[in-house]
Design a protein around this motif. Structure first.
Motif, PDB file in Angstrom:
ATOM      1  N   ALA A   1       0.829  -1.210   0.000  1.00  0.00           N
ATOM      2  CA  ALA A   1       0.000   0.000   0.000  1.00  0.00           C
ATOM      3  C   ALA A   1       0.856   1.249   0.000  1.00  0.00           C
ATOM      4  N   LEU A   2       0.494   2.199  -0.868  1.00  0.00           N
ATOM      5  CA  LEU A   2       1.043   3.554  -0.838  1.00  0.00           C
ATOM      6  C   LEU A   2       0.019   4.425  -0.139  1.00  0.00           C
ATOM      7  N   LEU A   3       0.400   4.983   1.002  1.00  0.00           N
ATOM      8  CA  LEU A   3      -0.538   5.697   1.860  1.00  0.00           C
ATOM      9  C   LEU A   3      -0.060   7.124   2.097  1.00  0.00           C
ATOM     10  N   GLY A   4      -0.975   8.069   2.018  1.00  0.00           N
ATOM     11  CA  GLY A   4      -0.615   9.451   2.295  1.00  0.00           C
ATOM     12  C   GLY A   4      -1.760  10.383   1.972  1.00  0.00           C
ATOM     13  N   GLY A   5      -1.634  11.628   2.374  1.00  0.00           N
ATOM     14  CA  GLY A   5      -2.659  12.618   2.099  1.00  0.00           C
ATOM     15  C   GLY A   5      -2.640  13.074   0.652  1.00  0.00           C
TER      16      GLY A   5
ATOM     17  N   THR B   1       0.849  -9.996  -7.255  1.00  0.00           N
ATOM     18  CA  THR B   1       1.353  -8.798  -6.586  1.00  0.00           C
ATOM     19  C   THR B   1       0.324  -7.684  -6.763  1.00  0.00           C
ATOM     20  N   PHE B   2      -0.142  -7.127  -5.649  1.00  0.00           N
ATOM     21  CA  PHE B   2      -1.103  -6.028  -5.673  1.00  0.00           C
ATOM     22  C   PHE B   2      -0.424  -4.783  -5.111  1.00  0.00           C
ATOM     23  N   LEU B   3      -0.646  -3.655  -5.775  1.00  0.00           N
ATOM     24  CA  LEU B   3      -0.172  -2.362  -5.286  1.00  0.00           C
ATOM     25  C   LEU B   3      -1.371  -1.438  -5.225  1.00  0.00           C
ATOM     26  N   ILE B   4      -1.716  -0.984  -4.022  1.00  0.00           N
ATOM     27  CA  ILE B   4      -2.892  -0.149  -3.827  1.00  0.00           C
ATOM     28  C   ILE B   4      -2.480   1.242  -3.375  1.00  0.00           C
ATOM     29  N   VAL B   5      -3.123   2.251  -3.950  1.00  0.00           N
ATOM     30  CA  VAL B   5      -2.956   3.640  -3.527  1.00  0.00           C
ATOM     31  C   VAL B   5      -4.199   4.033  -2.746  1.00  0.00           C
ATOM     32  N   THR B   6      -4.025   4.564  -1.553  1.00  0.00           N
ATOM     33  CA  THR B   6      -5.163   4.962  -0.740  1.00  0.00           C
ATOM     34  C   THR B   6      -4.774   6.076   0.231  1.00  0.00           C
ATOM     35  N   HIS B   7      -5.776   6.881   0.616  1.00  0.00           N
ATOM     36  CA  HIS B   7      -5.569   7.855   1.682  1.00  0.00           C
ATOM     37  C   HIS B   7      -6.237   7.370   2.969  1.00  0.00           C
TER      38      HIS B   7
ATOM     39  N   ASP C   1       0.380  -6.099   3.274  1.00  0.00           N
ATOM     40  CA  ASP C   1       1.490  -6.749   3.966  1.00  0.00           C
ATOM     41  C   ASP C   1       2.458  -5.696   4.482  1.00  0.00           C
ATOM     42  N   ARG C   2       2.694  -4.675   3.649  1.00  0.00           N
ATOM     43  CA  ARG C   2       3.523  -3.532   4.065  1.00  0.00           C
ATOM     44  C   ARG C   2       2.892  -2.247   3.553  1.00  0.00           C
ATOM     45  N   ILE C   3       3.240  -1.161   4.239  1.00  0.00           N
ATOM     46  CA  ILE C   3       2.720   0.158   3.894  1.00  0.00           C
ATOM     47  C   ILE C   3       3.888   1.120   3.726  1.00  0.00           C
ATOM     48  N   ALA C   4       3.821   1.941   2.687  1.00  0.00           N
ATOM     49  CA  ALA C   4       4.757   3.048   2.537  1.00  0.00           C
ATOM     50  C   ALA C   4       3.991   4.335   2.815  1.00  0.00           C
ATOM     51  N   VAL C   5       4.351   5.010   3.902  1.00  0.00           N
ATOM     52  CA  VAL C   5       3.732   6.291   4.227  1.00  0.00           C
ATOM     53  C   VAL C   5       4.513   7.377   3.505  1.00  0.00           C
ATOM     54  N   MET C   6       3.792   8.209   2.718  1.00  0.00           N
ATOM     55  CA  MET C   6       4.431   9.239   1.915  1.00  0.00           C
ATOM     56  C   MET C   6       4.014  10.626   2.380  1.00  0.00           C
ATOM     57  N   ASP C   7       4.920  11.582   2.217  1.00  0.00           N
ATOM     58  CA  ASP C   7       4.629  12.981   2.514  1.00  0.00           C
ATOM     59  C   ASP C   7       5.511  13.856   1.625  1.00  0.00           C
ATOM     60  N   LYS C   8       4.888  14.746   0.892  1.00  0.00           N
ATOM     61  CA  LYS C   8       5.601  15.702   0.042  1.00  0.00           C
ATOM     62  C   LYS C   8       6.584  15.024  -0.906  1.00  0.00           C
ATOM     63  N   GLY C   9       6.141  13.915  -1.504  1.00  0.00           N
ATOM     64  CA  GLY C   9       6.941  13.242  -2.516  1.00  0.00           C
ATOM     65  C   GLY C   9       8.033  12.339  -1.994  1.00  0.00           C
ATOM     66  N   GLU C  10       8.075  12.116  -0.686  1.00  0.00           N
ATOM     67  CA  GLU C  10       9.129  11.296  -0.096  1.00  0.00           C
ATOM     68  C   GLU C  10       8.533  10.180   0.740  1.00  0.00           C
ATOM     69  N   LEU C  11       9.298   9.104   0.899  1.00  0.00           N
ATOM     70  CA  LEU C  11       8.911   8.021   1.794  1.00  0.00           C
ATOM     71  C   LEU C  11       9.288   8.403   3.217  1.00  0.00           C
ATOM     72  N   VAL C  12       8.324   8.347   4.117  1.00  0.00           N
ATOM     73  CA  VAL C  12       8.582   8.670   5.513  1.00  0.00           C
ATOM     74  C   VAL C  12       8.872   7.401   6.307  1.00  0.00           C
ATOM     75  N   GLN C  13       8.115   6.332   6.036  1.00  0.00           N
ATOM     76  CA  GLN C  13       8.354   5.049   6.686  1.00  0.00           C
ATOM     77  C   GLN C  13       7.768   3.947   5.833  1.00  0.00           C
ATOM     78  N   VAL C  14       8.493   2.830   5.715  1.00  0.00           N
ATOM     79  CA  VAL C  14       8.024   1.632   5.016  1.00  0.00           C
ATOM     80  C   VAL C  14       8.125   0.477   5.994  1.00  0.00           C
ATOM     81  N   ALA C  15       6.986  -0.128   6.341  1.00  0.00           N
ATOM     82  CA  ALA C  15       6.985  -1.192   7.341  1.00  0.00           C
ATOM     83  C   ALA C  15       5.654  -1.925   7.292  1.00  0.00           C
TER      84      ALA C  15
END
Length: 385
Positions: free
Chosen positions: A54-58, A207-213, A223-237
């Protein structure tokens, strides 16, 4: 001794912990600019085969731009994107081994469910027998057999969502890209569909890749989440690590509900760290060994469900026990949320949640009650900013 873990273990599958494992999808120093605006900044990310990621962010964080570059709808300004070892540079979207399911579903209104699902297969000129077999498989997988002859306007929102999913899966792409796929569904149907997506992904081993807010959606399916902010990865876990061990104040505040207490480090040892809150001068003891120095300003982050609350006042000088006054209560049926004011009007406000396990409660906590809030040494995390 039983092995400890952060949160529940989802399954044994964790290729990201194997340094010798080759990533299935890899972004290498990818940057994407739109004029003077940088949507994605020098981002590197590895995603593994059979992972639900998952790609997660505002809004505006760059998550959709990242997915669109993988799909081929946008071109990186710099950097490389690899899928199954292949550099995707110069490969148009229709030739990439991926398929994208859009939030709008984009179904053909004049076609039946089965014809919508079959459309891409016929475009690829597959034999009629194989088209029929795949359509039947997708109808079964998405529980749409009885709706095969209907057109989109004769379906509910959840059913249209499943048609779009079936059409995306029918071509058996190496990776399925899901762009806010459940945003149009009501809450109950969205929760049901999340588990359906997980079951389908498990069955197909794709393999599934989901974009969500939606933080809850990402926590449920991924299984894992990448938290994004202002075009950057803040945490992947993993979801549990993101929730229980955020690496920054931003992640802690973005994921779920949390109490953030501004404090100073007053003592450090191999056994942990002692803090004193800035606003209310109460002491906190943590078993976390922080790299912040004595005297540094930090944040103590603790989830409301880890705060115990009871009527009365605390014994003076006891750490991790805080006096407060109840100023607001939210009853949500399965649980209650209590907001308590600590100290004066400029003091901290702490939230505590508890499950409503009994229908009838003797002498319940109510507005303006004096209460004591307490928590364990390992309940929260110390964050530097």
């Amino acid at each position: 001794m039983a092995k400890k873990s952060i949160g529940p273990v989802r399954r044994a599958y964790s290729p990201w912990d194997d340094p010798d494992k080759t990533p299935f999808i890899e972004f290498r120093n990818v940057t994407k600019k739109f004029g003077d605006f940088t949507a994605v900044k020098d981002l590197s990310l590895k995603i593994y085969e059979r992972e639900f990621f998952a790609l997660l962010g505002g809004s505006g964080c760059g998550k959709t731009t990242l997915m669109r570059m993988l799909a081929g709808f946008e071109t990186p300004t710099s950097g490389q994107i690899f899928l199954d070892g292949q550099d995707l540079a110069g490969i148009p979207p229709f030739k990439r081994p991926s398929n994208m399911m859009f939030q709008s579903y984009a179904l053909f209104p004049h076609m039946s469910v089965e014809k919508n699902i079959a459309f891409g297969l016929k475009q690829d000129k597959l034999p009629a027998s194989e088209v029929e077999a795949r359509v039947s498989e997708m109808l079964r997988l998405t529980k749409l057999e009885q709706f095969a002859k209907r057109r989109p306007h004769q379906l509910s929102g959840g059913q249209r969502q499943r048609v779009a999913l079936a059409r995306s899966l029918a071509k058996r792409p190496k990776v399925l890209l899901l762009d806010e796929p459940l945003g149009a569904l009501d809450r109950k149907l969205r929760e049901e569909t999340q588990f359906e997506l997980m079951n389908i992904q498990e069955e197909l081993k794709m393999t599934f890749l989901i974009v969500t807010h939606d933080q809850e959606e990402a926590m449920t399916v991924a299984d894992r989440i990448a938290v994004m902010d202002k075009g950057e990865l803040v945490q992947v876990a993993t979801p549990a690590e993101i929730y229980e061990a955020p690496n920054s104040k931003f992640v802690a505040d973005f994921i779920g509900d949390i109490n953030l207490i501004e404090a100073n480090v007053i003592e450090k040892s191999d056994a942990g760290t002692k803090l004193r809150s800035v606003a209310d001068n109460f002491s906190i003891e943590s078993d976390q060994v922080t790299d912040a120095a004595v005297g540094d300003r930090v944040w103590y982050a603790i989830r409301p469900e880890k705060v115990r609350i009871a009527q009365g006042r605390r014994e003076k000088g006891v750490p991790n026990r805080i006096d407060g006054v109840v100023w607001d209560i939210a009853y949500l049926g399965d649980m209650s949320i209590i907001h308590s004011k600590v100290g004066d009007d400029d003091g901290d406000t702490l939230r505590a949640t508890f499950a409503n396990v009994s229908r009838m409660v003797e002498n319940p906590i109510t507005w303006d009650d004096e209460v004591v809030m307490s928590f364990d040494r390992d309940a929260g995390v110390i964050l530097k900013g």
